[in-house]
Write an enzyme that holds these catalytic residues in place. Structure first.
Site, PDB file in Angstrom:
ATOM      1  N   GLY A 120      -2.623   8.952   9.887  1.00 44.10           N
ATOM      2  CA  GLY A 120      -2.632   9.848   8.729  1.00 44.10           C
ATOM      3  C   GLY A 120      -3.633  10.972   8.890  1.00 44.10           C
ATOM      4  N   ALA A 126      -3.369  20.620   4.474  1.00 43.99           N
ATOM      5  CA  ALA A 126      -3.999  20.555   5.798  1.00 43.99           C
ATOM      6  C   ALA A 126      -2.942  20.134   6.808  1.00 43.99           C
ATOM      7  CB  ALA A 126      -5.171  19.570   5.795  1.00 43.99           C
ATOM      8  N   TRP A 152       3.833  13.284   5.538  1.00 45.66           N
ATOM      9  CA  TRP A 152       4.668  13.250   6.758  1.00 45.66           C
ATOM     10  C   TRP A 152       4.257  12.079   7.653  1.00 45.66           C
ATOM     11  CZ3 TRP A 152       6.939  16.431   3.999  1.00 45.66           C
ATOM     12  CH2 TRP A 152       6.433  17.684   3.632  1.00 45.66           C
ATOM     13  N   THR A 154       4.760   9.010   9.737  1.00 42.30           N
ATOM     14  CA  THR A 154       5.823   8.233  10.391  1.00 42.30           C
ATOM     15  C   THR A 154       5.539   6.744  10.217  1.00 42.30           C
ATOM     16  OG1 THR A 154       6.124   9.980  12.006  1.00 42.30           O
ATOM     17  CG2 THR A 154       7.012   7.825  12.589  1.00 42.30           C
ATOM     18  N   GLU A 360       3.361  16.872  15.184  1.00 40.98           N
ATOM     19  CA  GLU A 360       2.200  16.815  16.088  1.00 40.98           C
ATOM     20  C   GLU A 360       1.806  18.203  16.591  1.00 40.98           C
ATOM     21  OE1 GLU A 360       1.687  13.463  18.636  1.00 40.98           O
ATOM     22  OE2 GLU A 360       3.142  12.300  17.509  1.00 40.98           O
ATOM     23  N   THR A 362       3.010  22.430  15.574  1.00 39.05           N
ATOM     24  CA  THR A 362       4.187  23.285  15.761  1.00 39.05           C
ATOM     25  C   THR A 362       4.139  23.969  17.132  1.00 39.05           C
ATOM     26  OG1 THR A 362       2.972  25.131  14.844  1.00 39.05           O
ATOM     27  CG2 THR A 362       4.263  23.822  13.281  1.00 39.05           C
ATOM     28  N   SER A 363       5.259  24.589  17.492  1.00 44.01           N
ATOM     29  CA  SER A 363       5.275  25.339  18.763  1.00 44.01           C
ATOM     30  C   SER A 363       4.211  26.443  18.739  1.00 44.01           C
ATOM     31  CB  SER A 363       6.661  25.946  19.001  1.00 44.01           C
ATOM     32  OG  SER A 363       7.568  24.924  19.319  1.00 44.01           O
ATOM     33  N   GLU A 364       3.996  27.022  17.563  1.00 46.66           N
ATOM     34  CA  GLU A 364       2.987  28.093  17.456  1.00 46.66           C
ATOM     35  C   GLU A 364       1.596  27.530  17.738  1.00 46.66           C
ATOM     36  OE1 GLU A 364       5.489  27.507  15.300  1.00 46.66           O
ATOM     37  OE2 GLU A 364       6.653  29.246  15.922  1.00 46.66           O
TER      38      GLU A 364
HETATM   39  N1  COS Z   1      -9.913  17.254  22.654  1.00 42.60           N
HETATM   40  C1  COS Z   1     -11.215  17.121  22.302  1.00 42.60           C
HETATM   41  N2  COS Z   1     -11.884  18.011  21.550  1.00 42.60           N
HETATM   42  C2  COS Z   1     -11.209  19.083  21.133  1.00 42.60           C
HETATM   43  C3  COS Z   1      -9.859  19.310  21.463  1.00 42.60           C
HETATM   44  C4  COS Z   1      -9.213  18.333  22.261  1.00 42.60           C
HETATM   45  N3  COS Z   1      -7.923  18.460  22.607  1.00 42.60           N
HETATM   46  N4  COS Z   1      -9.463  20.474  20.916  1.00 42.60           N
HETATM   47  C5  COS Z   1     -10.525  20.971  20.280  1.00 42.60           C
HETATM   48  N5  COS Z   1     -11.574  20.131  20.411  1.00 42.60           N
HETATM   49  C6  COS Z   1     -12.896  20.296  19.839  1.00 42.60           C
HETATM   50  C7  COS Z   1     -13.460  21.689  20.058  1.00 42.60           C
HETATM   51  O1  COS Z   1     -14.113  21.778  21.312  1.00 42.60           O
HETATM   52  C8  COS Z   1     -14.427  21.828  18.912  1.00 42.60           C
HETATM   53  O2  COS Z   1     -15.607  21.112  19.230  1.00 42.60           O
HETATM   54  P1  COS Z   1     -17.055  21.678  18.788  1.00 42.60           P
HETATM   55  O3  COS Z   1     -17.029  21.719  17.282  1.00 42.60           O
HETATM   56  O4  COS Z   1     -18.011  20.685  19.330  1.00 42.60           O
HETATM   57  O5  COS Z   1     -17.160  23.038  19.396  1.00 42.60           O
HETATM   58  C9  COS Z   1     -13.717  21.050  17.792  1.00 42.60           C
HETATM   59  O6  COS Z   1     -12.822  20.144  18.423  1.00 42.60           O
HETATM   60  C10 COS Z   1     -12.943  21.932  16.832  1.00 42.60           C
HETATM   61  O7  COS Z   1     -12.039  22.690  17.622  1.00 42.60           O
HETATM   62  P2  COS Z   1     -11.507  24.105  17.151  1.00 42.60           P
HETATM   63  O8  COS Z   1     -12.668  24.949  16.727  1.00 42.60           O
HETATM   64  O9  COS Z   1     -10.609  24.621  18.208  1.00 42.60           O
HETATM   65  O10 COS Z   1     -10.704  23.695  15.839  1.00 42.60           O
HETATM   66  P3  COS Z   1      -9.767  24.549  14.896  1.00 42.60           P
HETATM   67  O11 COS Z   1     -10.060  24.165  13.516  1.00 42.60           O
HETATM   68  O12 COS Z   1      -9.854  26.003  15.269  1.00 42.60           O
HETATM   69  O13 COS Z   1      -8.283  24.000  15.185  1.00 42.60           O
HETATM   70  C11 COS Z   1      -6.268  23.514  16.319  1.00 42.60           C
HETATM   71  C12 COS Z   1      -7.767  23.806  16.401  1.00 42.60           C
HETATM   72  C13 COS Z   1      -5.487  24.558  15.552  1.00 42.60           C
HETATM   73  C14 COS Z   1      -5.796  23.486  17.750  1.00 42.60           C
HETATM   74  C15 COS Z   1      -6.067  22.141  15.670  1.00 42.60           C
HETATM   75  O14 COS Z   1      -6.407  22.201  14.303  1.00 42.60           O
HETATM   76  C16 COS Z   1      -4.682  21.623  15.792  1.00 42.60           C
HETATM   77  O15 COS Z   1      -4.297  21.081  16.819  1.00 42.60           O
HETATM   78  N6  COS Z   1      -3.908  21.760  14.698  1.00 42.60           N
HETATM   79  C17 COS Z   1      -2.593  21.166  14.637  1.00 42.60           C
HETATM   80  C18 COS Z   1      -2.733  19.837  14.056  1.00 42.60           C
HETATM   81  C19 COS Z   1      -1.503  19.065  14.223  1.00 42.60           C
HETATM   82  O16 COS Z   1      -1.013  18.875  15.321  1.00 42.60           O
HETATM   83  N7  COS Z   1      -1.020  18.548  13.089  1.00 42.60           N
HETATM   84  C20 COS Z   1       0.115  17.726  13.070  1.00 42.60           C
HETATM   85  C21 COS Z   1      -0.330  16.337  12.976  1.00 42.60           C
HETATM   86  S1  COS Z   1       1.026  15.321  13.095  1.00 42.60           S
HETATM   87  S2  COS Z   1       0.174  13.631  13.411  1.00 42.60           S
END
Ligand code: COS
Length: 381
Positions: A120, A126, A152, A154, A360, A362-364
């Site tokens: 979750g 968010a 959402w 699963t 998990e 989006t493509s964007e």
């Molecule tokens: N593995 C480990 N650490 C990670 C990481 C990864 N893959 N990606 C980012 N981090 C770390 C960063 O290094 C940063 O660390 P510090 O705070 O120590 O610098 C921290 O996590 C935050 O990263 P970032 O600043 O890039 O976060 P953002 O809020 O800008 O968001 C995205 C990054 C957009 C990539 C993230 O929010 C994301 O993946 N969103 C989509 C979420 C998603 O997939 N939702 C669907 C869930 S369905 S279960």
């Protein structure tokens, strides 16, 4: 080229999926019913125990074998594919990686035995901005008190426990979040109504609501404030499994299109005799194979301990867009009959596959992850 052990594993899983999963896939979709009758066979095949170490009752197969199992299941039933993917990658894996010994002993054997786990992270406000979590867990006496909602989710209606993230402070400027393992049977844990979805209708998706949910301290997963990183690390693995799901769905669409094109006669010849159809099938097969190689390589990287965030985002992005194209192409090859629900199941795949471009991340978001990693490392490969 796959190793002998992977080829043998694939044959075994493929035969199992054809025998047990394929025959019920259309019914699960039509009746929008969870895959109840397959829970025992899937458990006996070890498909809920893929990554779990043997000492906790798991099969401990490598990531590539696990991903092959999601691919093969999805080739015949996307709903089964996503149920396996969410349980193994988002449920079992974080407990294996971040859990205490007590948490592993308590939750992994049950999970390996077919009791589902859920994850979750998303909330109504968010989604892509997963760090914008509003669910809050505050310390009170000898426990955490959690309030909020997740969406959402699963397997929400089935999962005996969920890994849920929450802010651990009510300071609006403090965005740090923490992960907790919360159990369905606890007071204050409520499951919303099952969502009515375009596709993957045999998988259960619903809201979870936490209303003054008391969480024992020992159910905090990972460190306080490290829940966002825990989630992103978990999603790196999860995105491989969504890529595998897309791969399987795309392969399923190609299987149907090839067979139909060879059987269907128009103007006195099978439609596959037309180069236009041949080229379409060739493009579908080529793109699917490219996606497969990307995903398999990323699995090897993960098991070798090589950073693979960028690759997993690429795999999910590419495989899901390929599979969406492939599913649409299959409908084109089938023409009017493909548009019907039922006879050829291409229509179900077309509906199921769209989720791969959304769930998990989006493509964007995948493009954003890939671009950010290139900019951070200034390495293009
Ligand atoms: N593995 C480990 N650490 C990670 C990481 C990864 N893959 N990606 C980012 N981090 C770390 C960063 O290094 C940063 O660390 P510090 O705070 O120590 O610098 C921290 O996590 C935050 O990263 P970032 O600043 O890039 O976060 P953002 O809020 O800008 O968001 C995205 C990054 C957009 C990539 C993230 O929010 C994301 O993946 N969103 C989509 C979420 C998603 O997939 N939702 C669907 C869930 S369905 S279960």
């Amino acid at each position: 080229m796959l190793e002998k052990k992977h080829l043998e594993f694939r044959e075994k899983i493929r035969a199992f999926c054809l025998e047990k999963i394929a025959p019920v896939a259309a019914t699960l979709d039509e009746e929008q019913r969870f895959l109840e009758e397959n829970m025992v066979p899937l458990t006996e095949m070890g498909l809920f125990a893929c990554l779990v170490p043997e000492k906790y009752g798991g099969r401990e197969i490598d990531t590539l074998s696990y991903i092959i199992s999601v691919e093969e299941a999805s080739r015949v039933c996307g709903s089964t594919g996503i149920t396996l993917a969410a349980h193994n990658s988002l449920g079992c894996y974080p407990i294996m990686k971040f859990g205490t010994e007590e948490q592993k002993q308590k939750y992994l054997p049950r999970a390996a035995n077919g009791e589902l786990l859920a994850f979750g992270l998303s909330e109504p406000d968010a989604g892509s901005d997963a760090g914008g979590t509003r669910t809050v867990a505050l310390k009170k006496d000898d426990h955490w008190l959690m309030n909020g909602s997740k969406c959402w989710i699963t397997s929400a209606t089935r999962a005996f426990a969920t890994l849920a993230t929450a802010k651990t402070t009510d300071d609006p400027n403090d965005k740090a979040i923490t992960c907790f393992i919360v159990e369905k049977d606890w007071d204050g844990y409520a499951v919303g109504k099952k969502e009515n979805k375009l596709g993957l209708r045999g998988s259960d998706t619903a809201f979870l609501h936490f209303d003054d949910l008391k969480i024992p301290f020992e159910n905090q997963l990972g460190e306080i404030g490290e829940g966002f990183k825990l989630a992103l690390i978990t999603l790196d693995g999860g995105r491989l499994s969504i890529g595998a799901m897309a791969l399987g769905l795309g392969q399923g669409a190609l299987d149907i299109a090839l067979k139909y094109a060879a059987e269907r006669h128009q103007f006195g010849k099978p439609i596959v005799a037309n180069q236009g159809i041949q080229h379409r099938l060739a493009d579908m097969a080529t793109e699917i194979q490219a996606a497969r190689l990307m995903i398999y390589e990323a699995c090897l990287m993960k098991d070798a301990g090589v950073p693979f965030s960028r690759q997993s985002a690429m795999c999910k992005l590419y495989a899901s867009e390929v599979a969406t194209r492939t599913a649409a192409s299959a409908l084109t090859v089938l023409g009017a009959i493909g548009y019907l629900t039922g006879p050829y199941e291409a229509e179900r795949i077309w509906r199921d596959v769209k989720l791969c471009e959304i769930g998990e991340g989006t493509s964007e978001i995948q493009r954003l992850v890939i671009a950010r990693d290139m900019l951070k490392t200034m390495k293009t490969v």
